[in-house]
Design an enzyme around this catalytic site. Structure first.
Site, PDB file in Angstrom:
ATOM      1  N   HIS A 162       0.827  -1.221   0.000  1.00 36.15           N
ATOM      2  CA  HIS A 162       0.000   0.000   0.000  1.00 36.15           C
ATOM      3  C   HIS A 162       0.852   1.257   0.000  1.00 36.15           C
ATOM      4  O   HIS A 162       0.446   2.289   0.539  1.00 36.15           O
ATOM      5  CB  HIS A 162      -0.948   0.013   1.202  1.00 36.15           C
ATOM      6  N   TYR A 214      -8.352 -14.435 -46.216  1.00 38.42           N
ATOM      7  CA  TYR A 214      -7.666 -13.149 -46.175  1.00 38.42           C
ATOM      8  C   TYR A 214      -8.633 -12.002 -46.453  1.00 38.42           C
ATOM      9  O   TYR A 214      -9.475 -12.079 -47.340  1.00 38.42           O
ATOM     10  CB  TYR A 214      -6.525 -13.110 -47.209  1.00 38.42           C
ATOM     11  N   GLU A 241       9.878   8.187 -16.995  1.00 39.85           N
ATOM     12  CA  GLU A 241       8.531   8.718 -17.247  1.00 39.85           C
ATOM     13  C   GLU A 241       8.061   8.376 -18.664  1.00 39.85           C
ATOM     14  O   GLU A 241       6.912   8.004 -18.881  1.00 39.85           O
ATOM     15  CB  GLU A 241       8.507  10.238 -17.037  1.00 39.85           C
ATOM     16  N   SER A 255      14.804  21.609 -16.035  1.00 41.69           N
ATOM     17  CA  SER A 255      13.623  22.396 -16.353  1.00 41.69           C
ATOM     18  C   SER A 255      14.090  23.718 -16.934  1.00 41.69           C
ATOM     19  O   SER A 255      15.114  24.266 -16.526  1.00 41.69           O
ATOM     20  CB  SER A 255      12.812  22.632 -15.082  1.00 41.69           C
ATOM     21  N   LYS A 291      15.793  21.733 -10.747  1.00 33.53           N
ATOM     22  CA  LYS A 291      15.182  20.451 -11.102  1.00 33.53           C
ATOM     23  C   LYS A 291      16.076  19.511 -11.887  1.00 33.53           C
ATOM     24  O   LYS A 291      16.867  19.921 -12.728  1.00 33.53           O
ATOM     25  CB  LYS A 291      13.917  20.696 -11.939  1.00 33.53           C
TER      26      LYS A 291
HETATM   27  N1  ARG Z   1      -0.146  -5.555 -48.805  1.00 32.13           N
HETATM   28  C1  ARG Z   1      -0.982  -6.667 -48.499  1.00 32.13           C
HETATM   29  C2  ARG Z   1      -1.024  -6.924 -46.985  1.00 32.13           C
HETATM   30  O1  ARG Z   1      -0.246  -6.348 -46.329  1.00 32.13           O
HETATM   31  C3  ARG Z   1      -0.469  -7.881 -49.174  1.00 32.13           C
HETATM   32  C4  ARG Z   1      -1.545  -8.895 -49.449  1.00 32.13           C
HETATM   33  C5  ARG Z   1      -2.496  -8.315 -50.410  1.00 32.13           C
HETATM   34  N2  ARG Z   1      -3.418  -9.280 -50.872  1.00 32.13           N
HETATM   35  C6  ARG Z   1      -4.549  -8.919 -51.472  1.00 32.13           C
HETATM   36  N3  ARG Z   1      -5.330  -9.862 -51.857  1.00 32.13           N
HETATM   37  N4  ARG Z   1      -4.882  -7.670 -51.635  1.00 32.13           N
HETATM   38  O2  ARG Z   1      -1.804  -7.646 -46.473  1.00 32.13           O
END
Ligand code: ARG
Length: 459
Positions: A158, A319, A292, A279, A285
């Site tokens: 504490h 993706y 920090e 400072s 200071k």
């Molecule tokens: N520049 C893209 C990334 O960083 C690479 C992959 C792109 N693929 C796509 N189907 N657009 O993810």
């Protein structure tokens, strides 16, 4: 008309300028150039071995990539935003140099598995570098802990003086934290070190590829076993950033303590001038700017963790372009953590300790009150009663303005007849420390044992 983009064949108008800049990642992903080349060379070697790419093409690709690498290292590569990202910039440069062989490199591959491979290769190297820097900081803390294995300081709960500990023991708490941080990094490395390449866009490829061969060329332990997962998940980056956040949190705690200890009100330590600033208005200071800033930067890394978690959340397979946003938080996490570790190892070498101030604080805080209570318990008094006796003794000492160890024996005996001459061996801070002689305790012999254990571990 020459295609602006490798993908623009089916489009009837070029993307707008704004969109071009909005979607391009070359402004930051050029950092992946070296690993991108490494991945491409392994892919080409695999295609050649599988009979998909001729010896002549492989040779040309190798020569072309070597030249491009030299160009990049010399800072002579011109990155073009028209080519969107690092992958297409390098591929175009290769094709400009070697012609059709360059165009054959992308056979059986997509930028989706390419970029996932690049990030993993890059991060693997950065994990190893980070673990090295964590070790360096631990060594620097161990050196300081060794010099102060016997130095008495108040341990706090504490933020109030609780019981004596040694400064060495206190520092070793941080060595433990950093050791776990390194452990977490290395554990995460196992999951980073798997090969996405071969997943192609999402479903795999029709070419007779040998993913295990590519993996072995690139030093991956294994391949990713599902093509959809391979191109889409960035959990490994989240894991790394979580481990980095914890390391920064640990450093933010140490920073907070350094700031407190260096405050003239406390005066336990001083930090070398090269880590402090003055400072512009108050001449007296000397501010602990570095700790920090570390405290501040820990928030920034935690922010990156939240950004990556949020980026991944609810993304459908496989993706999505969202994933392009993984790079800046990841890069900045690595940069922030690594520079912080580097500066910290040096800063800890520049810490001067003021043992008299630490000892005085122990005495002012009645830090050995628990020791007196334990002493009475060992003489047969139930703990609750002894707690009461000691509370009264502390109140008396407080009224007299002295430490418990400064009360005369008859005075102490006025609180309990069980008290004898041997009480002074537990009432001094040194006596209190010496008695906590077990694994993980603060007794100086235990502190030295732990230092030796850590040194052996880091050797
Ligand atoms: N520049 C893209 C990334 O960083 C690479 C992959 C792109 N693929 C796509 N189907 N657009 O993810």
């Amino acid at each position: 008309m020459q295609d602006q983009h490798a993908w623009s064949g089916r489009f009837s108008e070029p993307v707008s300028e704004l969109v071009k800049h909005y979607t391009a990642s070359i402004g930051f992903d050029y950092r992946l150039a070296e690993v991108d080349i490494e991945g491409s060379l392994a892919h080409a070697a695999m295609l050649n071995r599988s009979g998909v790419l001729s010896d002549a093409d492989l040779d040309a690709i190798r020569r072309g990539m070597a030249d491009i690498r030299t160009e990049i290292r010399a800072g002579q590569m011109e990155w073009s935003v028209d080519l969107e990202d690092v992958h297409m910039n390098i591929e175009r440069r290769l094709t400009d140099r070697i012609g059709d062989a360059g165009k054959r490199l992308h056979t059986g591959r997509s930028r989706n598995d390419q970029v996932a491979t690049d990030i993993r290769l890059w991060l693997r190297g950065e994990i190893d570098a980070t673990v090295g820097l964590l070790a360096e900081l631990q060594q620097s803390l161990l050196d300081l802990a060794e010099r102060h294995a016997d130095t008495v300081m108040p341990g706090f709960t504490h933020l109030q003086v609780a019981q004596p500990v040694t400064f060495g023991h206190h520092l070793l708490a941080y060595v433990e934290m950093l050791a776990r941080d390194a452990e977490r990094m290395l554990d995460c490395r196992k999951r980073v070190n798997r090969l996405p390449l071969g997943a192609a866009a999402l479903a795999g490829t029709t070419y007779p590829i040998d993913r295990h061969y590519t993996a072995s060329l690139l030093g991956f332990d294994d391949v990713c076993h599902n093509s959809l997962d391979a191109v889409s998940d960035r959990d490994f980056a989240i894991e790394f950033t979580a481990a980095a956040s914890l390391a920064m949190l640990h450093l933010s705690r140490l920073s907070e303590e350094l700031i407190l200890w260096m405050s003239p009100r406390v005066g336990f330590i001083d930090i070398a001038d090269r880590f402090c600033t003055g400072s512009s208005i108050m001449p007296q200071k000397k501010n602990p700017d570095v700790p920090e800033l570390v405290r501040g930067k820990s928030g920034r890394v935690v922010g990156h963790l939240i950004a990556l978690i949020t980026l991944m959340k609810a993304q459908p397979l496989a993706y999505n372009k969202d994933n392009q946003e993984d790079k800046e938080p990841l890069f900045d996490t690595v940069d922030t953590l690594q520079t912080t570790l580097r500066i910290y190892a040096d800063m800890m070498r520049g810490v001067t300790v003021k043992p008299e101030a630490m000892r005085a604080a122990v005495l002012q805080g009645y830090a050995t009150a628990t020791d007196l209570a334990d002493y009475l318990v060992k003489k047969g008094l139930p703990f609750r009663d002894s707690h009461e006796v000691v509370a009264l003794a502390v109140r008396h000492a407080e009224q007299q303005g002295v430490d418990l160890s400064e009360l005369a024996l008859p005075v102490l005996q006025g609180f309990s007849a069980l008290i004898a001459e041997d009480v002074y061996t537990v009432l001094t801070p040194e006596g209190s420390l010496a008695q906590r002689d077990h694994v993980g305790g603060t007794a100086p012999t235990q502190v030295r044992t732990q230092i030796a254990r850590h040194r052996a571990r880091l050797a």
